[in-house]
Design an enzyme around this catalytic site. Structure first.
Site, PDB file in Angstrom:
ATOM      1  N   CYS A 142       0.826  -1.218   0.000  1.00 25.65           N
ATOM      2  CA  CYS A 142       0.000   0.000   0.000  1.00 25.65           C
ATOM      3  C   CYS A 142       0.862   1.272   0.000  1.00 25.65           C
ATOM      4  CB  CYS A 142      -0.978  -0.027   1.172  1.00 25.65           C
ATOM      5  SG  CYS A 142      -2.351   1.155   0.963  1.00 25.65           S
ATOM      6  N   HIS A 235      -4.181  -4.756   0.056  1.00 27.13           N
ATOM      7  CA  HIS A 235      -3.917  -5.390   1.346  1.00 27.13           C
ATOM      8  C   HIS A 235      -4.354  -6.858   1.319  1.00 27.13           C
ATOM      9  CE1 HIS A 235      -2.654  -1.923   3.753  1.00 27.13           C
ATOM     10  NE2 HIS A 235      -3.535  -1.221   3.068  1.00 27.13           N
ATOM     11  N   GLU A 237      -3.136  -9.099   2.914  1.00 31.71           N
ATOM     12  CA  GLU A 237      -2.939  -9.647   4.262  1.00 31.71           C
ATOM     13  C   GLU A 237      -4.107  -9.395   5.203  1.00 31.71           C
ATOM     14  OE1 GLU A 237      -1.873  -5.355   4.836  1.00 31.71           O
ATOM     15  OE2 GLU A 237      -1.660  -6.832   3.215  1.00 31.71           O
TER      16      GLU A 237
END
Length: 304
Positions: A142, A235, A237
């Protein structure tokens, strides 16, 4: 194979409760194998949440991975207990004479600021310079990706008309790229940001290639042609409820925020449709295997 973490770090109990093989440092030292040394430069304010998310993904590999958590010295956030930082994190000055097989640099909620206005920008520039010669492969997330694209290649970020907030469909742009090995031709990934980089700027750079893109989110996965740097503008994750927690937080602050797009099964609340977890696991497993393990020298001091 396990991920190696300090015995008492909060992530350890969480990962073990999910049946993830976690090994403490003492047991790892007894094994006749060199683990991969991975540094996580955690710029997120919710450090415990982010470190757990990344450790979960890094554990999904047959490789033994030793984690070093790194925080900035020039800025100490207020959302993580100081005791946690002092016990589990190192400063860049403490690790700058080491070599690492891989490094992850996270995002940060500073994207609407000019890079030079970020408190720890000078320190981050040192870390980015360090990554050139002391790390086999670095993965940027990001804002971390935008910062690195700016520092290495002069690519500017641009303010979006409104926050890009939701889970978006992406398309592979390169057949058989190793980073996306095993993923579908189209896959989903969350995004949560106010800024973007333009695809045309990336395509003009002879040293970069766009691996995956989205109609809504733009260039989402980019890598350097020498495979040393991976940039993910979203993102992968994120946990199931991360976007929902951000949404509720912003509503509580009185912010004008719309519900995350393509996130709930029906409407703007209720059951969450988690459509990105398999892709996230594959991306991190492929990065560890193809861009770190397969390329890093056995003698870690030989990294250059």
């Amino acid at each position: 194979m396990p991920i190696i973490v300090p015995k008492d770090i909060p992530a350890s109990k969480i990962l073990q409760s999910e049946n993830i093989f976690v090994m403490n440092e003492q047991r790892a030292m007894m094994q006749d194998i060199r683990p991969l040394e991975i540094a996580i430069v955690n710029l997120m304010p919710t450090k415990i949440v982010t470190e757990t998310q990344l450790m979960r993904l890094l554990s999904n590999s047959p490789l033994q991975v030793n984690i070093t958590l790194v925080s900035t010295e020039t800025y100490v956030g207020r959302n993580t207990p100081l005791e946690h930082l002092e016990r589990f994190y190192k400063s860049f000055s403490e690790i700058k004479n080491r070599k690492f097989d891989g490094m992850i640099i996270t995002g940060a909620p500073v994207e609407e600021k000019e890079f030079s206005e970020v408190t720890y920008w000078d320190e981050l520039k040192e870390i980015l310079e360090f990554a050139k010669t002391n790390v086999t492969s670095t993965l940027f997330i990001c804002w971390g990706a935008q910062a690195a694209l700016h520092y290495y290649y002069g690519i500017e970020k641009h303010i979006l008309p409104k926050k890009l907030f939701g889970v978006y469909k992406h398309k592979k742009l390169i057949d058989y790229d190793r980073l996306l090995k095993g993923t579908d031709d189209r896959f989903f990934m969350p995004h949560s940001r106010h800024t973007t980089v333009y695809e045309e700027d990336i395509r003009k750079c002879k040293d970069l290639v766009i691996v995956a893109s989205s109609k809504q989110a733009g260039a989402a996965i980019i890598r350097s042609k020498d495979n040393k740097f991976i940039f993910i503008t979203g993102h992968a994750e994120y946990d199931r409820d991360t976007l929902e927690n951000e949404y509720k937080r912003d509503l509580a602050k009185g912010m004008d925020i719309e519900p995350p797009e393509n996130y709930y099964v029906e409407g703007d609340h209720g059951e969450i449709k988690m459509s990105w977890v398999s892709t996230a696991n594959l991306i991190y497993m492929n990065w560890l295997n193809h861009y770190v393990y397969q390329l890093t020298p056995y003698e870690i001091d030989n990294i250059k």
